[in-house]
Design a protein around this motif. Structure first.
Motif, PDB file in Angstrom:
ATOM      1  N   ALA A 258      -0.329 -13.009  -3.590  1.00 20.93           N
ATOM      2  CA  ALA A 258      -1.076 -11.797  -3.242  1.00 20.93           C
ATOM      3  C   ALA A 258      -2.518 -12.143  -2.879  1.00 20.93           C
ATOM      4  O   ALA A 258      -3.080 -11.594  -1.925  1.00 20.93           O
ATOM      5  CB  ALA A 258      -1.047 -10.805  -4.409  1.00 20.93           C
ATOM      6  N   TYR A 259      -3.111 -13.061  -3.632  1.00 18.25           N
ATOM      7  CA  TYR A 259      -4.478 -13.506  -3.347  1.00 18.25           C
ATOM      8  C   TYR A 259      -4.566 -14.080  -1.928  1.00 18.25           C
ATOM      9  O   TYR A 259      -5.492 -13.762  -1.172  1.00 18.25           O
ATOM     10  CB  TYR A 259      -4.899 -14.553  -4.375  1.00 18.25           C
ATOM     11  CG  TYR A 259      -6.236 -15.193  -4.084  1.00 18.25           C
ATOM     12  CD1 TYR A 259      -7.420 -14.533  -4.371  1.00 18.25           C
ATOM     13  CD2 TYR A 259      -6.307 -16.468  -3.514  1.00 18.25           C
ATOM     14  CE1 TYR A 259      -8.656 -15.124  -4.100  1.00 18.25           C
ATOM     15  CE2 TYR A 259      -7.527 -17.062  -3.243  1.00 18.25           C
ATOM     16  CZ  TYR A 259      -8.702 -16.381  -3.532  1.00 18.25           C
ATOM     17  OH  TYR A 259      -9.919 -16.968  -3.250  1.00 18.25           O
TER      18      TYR A 259
ATOM     19  N   ASP B 244      -2.315 -13.599   0.603  1.00 18.80           N
ATOM     20  CA  ASP B 244      -1.944 -12.579   1.598  1.00 18.80           C
ATOM     21  C   ASP B 244      -3.094 -11.637   1.918  1.00 18.80           C
ATOM     22  O   ASP B 244      -3.292 -11.253   3.066  1.00 18.80           O
ATOM     23  CB  ASP B 244      -0.756 -11.736   1.106  1.00 18.80           C
ATOM     24  CG  ASP B 244       0.549 -12.518   1.094  1.00 18.80           C
ATOM     25  OD1 ASP B 244       0.618 -13.583   1.745  1.00 18.80           O
ATOM     26  OD2 ASP B 244       1.507 -12.067   0.427  1.00 18.80           O
ATOM     27  N   PHE B 245      -3.846 -11.247   0.876  1.00 16.96           N
ATOM     28  CA  PHE B 245      -4.901 -10.254   1.051  1.00 16.96           C
ATOM     29  C   PHE B 245      -6.299 -10.867   1.089  1.00 16.96           C
ATOM     30  O   PHE B 245      -7.299 -10.167   0.939  1.00 16.96           O
ATOM     31  CB  PHE B 245      -4.804  -9.188  -0.041  1.00 16.96           C
ATOM     32  CG  PHE B 245      -3.469  -8.495  -0.067  1.00 16.96           C
ATOM     33  CD1 PHE B 245      -2.963  -7.885   1.070  1.00 16.96           C
ATOM     34  CD2 PHE B 245      -2.697  -8.486  -1.224  1.00 16.96           C
ATOM     35  CE1 PHE B 245      -1.723  -7.257   1.061  1.00 16.96           C
ATOM     36  CE2 PHE B 245      -1.454  -7.865  -1.245  1.00 16.96           C
ATOM     37  CZ  PHE B 245      -0.970  -7.249  -0.100  1.00 16.96           C
TER      38      PHE B 245
ATOM     39  N   ASP C  93      -8.882  -9.820  -1.575  1.00 18.19           N
ATOM     40  CA  ASP C  93      -9.229  -8.408  -1.777  1.00 18.19           C
ATOM     41  C   ASP C  93      -8.558  -7.909  -3.063  1.00 18.19           C
ATOM     42  O   ASP C  93      -7.356  -7.674  -3.113  1.00 18.19           O
ATOM     43  CB  ASP C  93      -8.741  -7.585  -0.576  1.00 18.19           C
ATOM     44  CG  ASP C  93      -9.133  -6.118  -0.678  1.00 18.19           C
ATOM     45  OD1 ASP C  93      -9.370  -5.631  -1.799  1.00 18.19           O
ATOM     46  OD2 ASP C  93      -9.203  -5.451   0.368  1.00 18.19           O
TER      47      ASP C  93
ATOM     48  N   ASP D  31      -8.649  -5.065  -4.641  1.00 13.01           N
ATOM     49  CA  ASP D  31      -8.019  -3.745  -4.576  1.00 13.01           C
ATOM     50  C   ASP D  31      -6.538  -3.910  -4.223  1.00 13.01           C
ATOM     51  O   ASP D  31      -5.653  -3.366  -4.888  1.00 13.01           O
ATOM     52  CB  ASP D  31      -8.686  -2.857  -3.512  1.00 13.01           C
ATOM     53  CG  ASP D  31     -10.000  -2.260  -3.986  1.00 13.01           C
ATOM     54  OD1 ASP D  31     -10.304  -2.395  -5.186  1.00 13.01           O
ATOM     55  OD2 ASP D  31     -10.709  -1.656  -3.165  1.00 13.01           O
ATOM     56  N   ARG D  32      -6.285  -4.668  -3.176  1.00 13.92           N
ATOM     57  CA  ARG D  32      -4.909  -4.830  -2.692  1.00 13.92           C
ATOM     58  C   ARG D  32      -4.087  -5.742  -3.603  1.00 13.92           C
ATOM     59  O   ARG D  32      -2.891  -5.547  -3.772  1.00 13.92           O
ATOM     60  CB  ARG D  32      -4.935  -5.338  -1.252  1.00 13.92           C
ATOM     61  CG  ARG D  32      -5.607  -4.316  -0.328  1.00 13.92           C
ATOM     62  CD  ARG D  32      -5.575  -4.714   1.117  1.00 13.92           C
ATOM     63  NE  ARG D  32      -4.233  -4.598   1.657  1.00 13.92           N
ATOM     64  CZ  ARG D  32      -3.889  -5.036   2.856  1.00 13.92           C
ATOM     65  NH1 ARG D  32      -4.787  -5.636   3.619  1.00 13.92           N
ATOM     66  NH2 ARG D  32      -2.655  -4.904   3.299  1.00 13.92           N
ATOM     67  N   ILE D  33      -4.729  -6.721  -4.203  1.00 15.53           N
ATOM     68  CA  ILE D  33      -4.028  -7.614  -5.145  1.00 15.53           C
ATOM     69  C   ILE D  33      -3.523  -6.801  -6.337  1.00 15.53           C
ATOM     70  O   ILE D  33      -2.356  -6.894  -6.725  1.00 15.53           O
ATOM     71  CB  ILE D  33      -4.947  -8.760  -5.620  1.00 15.53           C
ATOM     72  CG1 ILE D  33      -5.260  -9.702  -4.450  1.00 15.53           C
ATOM     73  CG2 ILE D  33      -4.304  -9.534  -6.773  1.00 15.53           C
ATOM     74  CD1 ILE D  33      -6.396 -10.674  -4.707  1.00 15.53           C
TER      75      ILE D  33
ATOM     76  N   GLU E 203      -2.930  -3.666  -6.491  1.00 10.48           N
ATOM     77  CA  GLU E 203      -1.911  -2.704  -6.079  1.00 10.48           C
ATOM     78  C   GLU E 203      -0.548  -3.368  -5.878  1.00 10.48           C
ATOM     79  O   GLU E 203       0.485  -2.736  -6.048  1.00 10.48           O
ATOM     80  CB  GLU E 203      -2.317  -2.026  -4.757  1.00 10.48           C
ATOM     81  CG  GLU E 203      -3.401  -0.989  -4.907  1.00 10.48           C
ATOM     82  CD  GLU E 203      -3.952  -0.530  -3.562  1.00 10.48           C
ATOM     83  OE1 GLU E 203      -3.410  -0.936  -2.514  1.00 10.48           O
ATOM     84  OE2 GLU E 203      -4.935   0.233  -3.566  1.00 10.48           O
ATOM     85  N   SER E 204      -0.550  -4.647  -5.508  1.00 12.66           N
ATOM     86  CA  SER E 204       0.707  -5.282  -5.109  1.00 12.66           C
ATOM     87  C   SER E 204       1.410  -6.073  -6.208  1.00 12.66           C
ATOM     88  O   SER E 204       2.631  -6.209  -6.179  1.00 12.66           O
ATOM     89  CB  SER E 204       0.479  -6.187  -3.898  1.00 12.66           C
ATOM     90  OG  SER E 204      -0.316  -7.293  -4.272  1.00 12.66           O
TER      91      SER E 204
ATOM     92  N   GLU F  92     -17.354 -10.320  -4.707  1.00 12.32           N
ATOM     93  CA  GLU F  92     -17.052  -8.882  -4.788  1.00 12.32           C
ATOM     94  C   GLU F  92     -18.183  -8.170  -5.529  1.00 12.32           C
ATOM     95  O   GLU F  92     -18.643  -8.634  -6.577  1.00 12.32           O
ATOM     96  CB  GLU F  92     -15.728  -8.644  -5.509  1.00 12.32           C
ATOM     97  CG  GLU F  92     -15.334  -7.173  -5.508  1.00 12.32           C
ATOM     98  CD  GLU F  92     -14.017  -6.903  -6.216  1.00 12.32           C
ATOM     99  OE1 GLU F  92     -13.224  -6.115  -5.690  1.00 12.32           O
ATOM    100  OE2 GLU F  92     -13.798  -7.480  -7.298  1.00 12.32           O
TER     101      GLU F  92
ATOM    102  N   ARG G  52     -12.991   0.688  -8.496  1.00 13.63           N
ATOM    103  CA  ARG G  52     -11.556   0.422  -8.692  1.00 13.63           C
ATOM    104  C   ARG G  52     -11.142   0.813 -10.117  1.00 13.63           C
ATOM    105  O   ARG G  52     -10.106   1.434 -10.320  1.00 13.63           O
ATOM    106  CB  ARG G  52     -11.262  -1.051  -8.430  1.00 13.63           C
ATOM    107  CG  ARG G  52      -9.806  -1.416  -8.600  1.00 13.63           C
ATOM    108  CD  ARG G  52      -9.466  -2.815  -8.106  1.00 13.63           C
ATOM    109  NE  ARG G  52     -10.300  -3.851  -8.671  1.00 13.63           N
ATOM    110  CZ  ARG G  52     -11.238  -4.527  -7.994  1.00 13.63           C
ATOM    111  NH1 ARG G  52     -11.459  -4.270  -6.717  1.00 13.63           N
ATOM    112  NH2 ARG G  52     -11.952  -5.467  -8.585  1.00 13.63           N
TER     113      ARG G  52
END
Length: 199
Positions: free
Chosen positions: A73-74, A76-77, A80, A82-84, A86-87, A121, A129
């Motif tokens: 996830a790290y 892929d995004f 980010d 937020d998206r990590i 969420e996924s 960040e 978040r």
């Protein structure tokens, strides 16, 4: 319902042939009107209870599988958070320090690159978040309390409750249509007869 229709089309030769050729599905086809209780059917195939989910969470957290998923996830995004968050499966805002630590170790060991979105960040984004997640958690708890859900059949009860709510919404929708267009048709009839009388 959607899964049920997909299953019905794929398991019926004629329907599947029509779909393969045209990309369309005949909604009125007998194969799609069998009246099967799809909730019961899918539960026979996939027996999942709240207890099963809790057990999965306990074995998944801090496992090699979770570690691999966090790193993926790290990447892929591009860092980010937020998206990590969420996924990745089974995480909530309380897991964020642990997820961050996993990523930091992976960066330090050279397994993943250092992305600016992660390393730099802003505190404002982190706080935003956390607040968003806390709000969602409160809303979820409120919904569970309102529905009176507790025990292994929580998911089934929730699905059935939502189904009934949707039925009520549809009934209300049709009633509104009938009230709106039924009355206007009658009014229209009266106007026509009034014109006829004038003539």
């Amino acid at each position: 319902q959607v899964l049920g229709k997909v299953y019905a089309v794929l398991s019926d030769e004629k329907q599947r042939a029509v779909y393969d050729e045209t990309g369309m599905v005949d909604e009125d086809a007998e194969a799609l009107q069998d009246g099967r209780d799809w909730l019961e059917y899918w539960q026979l195939l996939f027996k999942v209870t709240v207890k099963d989910i809790e057990e999965f969470k306990s074995t998944y957290k801090n496992s090699e599988e979770e570690l691999a998923d966090v790193k993926a996830a790290y990447m892929d995004f591009k860092g980010d958070m937020d998206r990590i968050m969420e996924s990745v499966l089974c995480v909530d805002y309380t897991d964020e320090p642990r997820i961050r630590e996993i990523i930091k170790r992976a960066i330090d060991s050279g397994e993943v690159p250092s992305y600016k979105a992660f390393v730099k960040e802003s505190k404002q984004k982190m706080t935003s978040r956390r607040r968003r997640a806390e709000k969602e958690a409160k809303e979820a708890k409120k919904t569970i309390d309102e529905l009176g859900l507790s025990g292994e059949n929580d998911l089934e009860a929730l699905i059935k409750r939502r189904g009934k709510d949707r039925e009520k919404e549809m009934d209300n929708f049709f009633a509104q249509l009938e009230a709106k267009y039924g009355n206007s048709a009658k009014k229209g009839g009266k106007k026509t007869s009034a014109k006829k009388r004038k003539a």
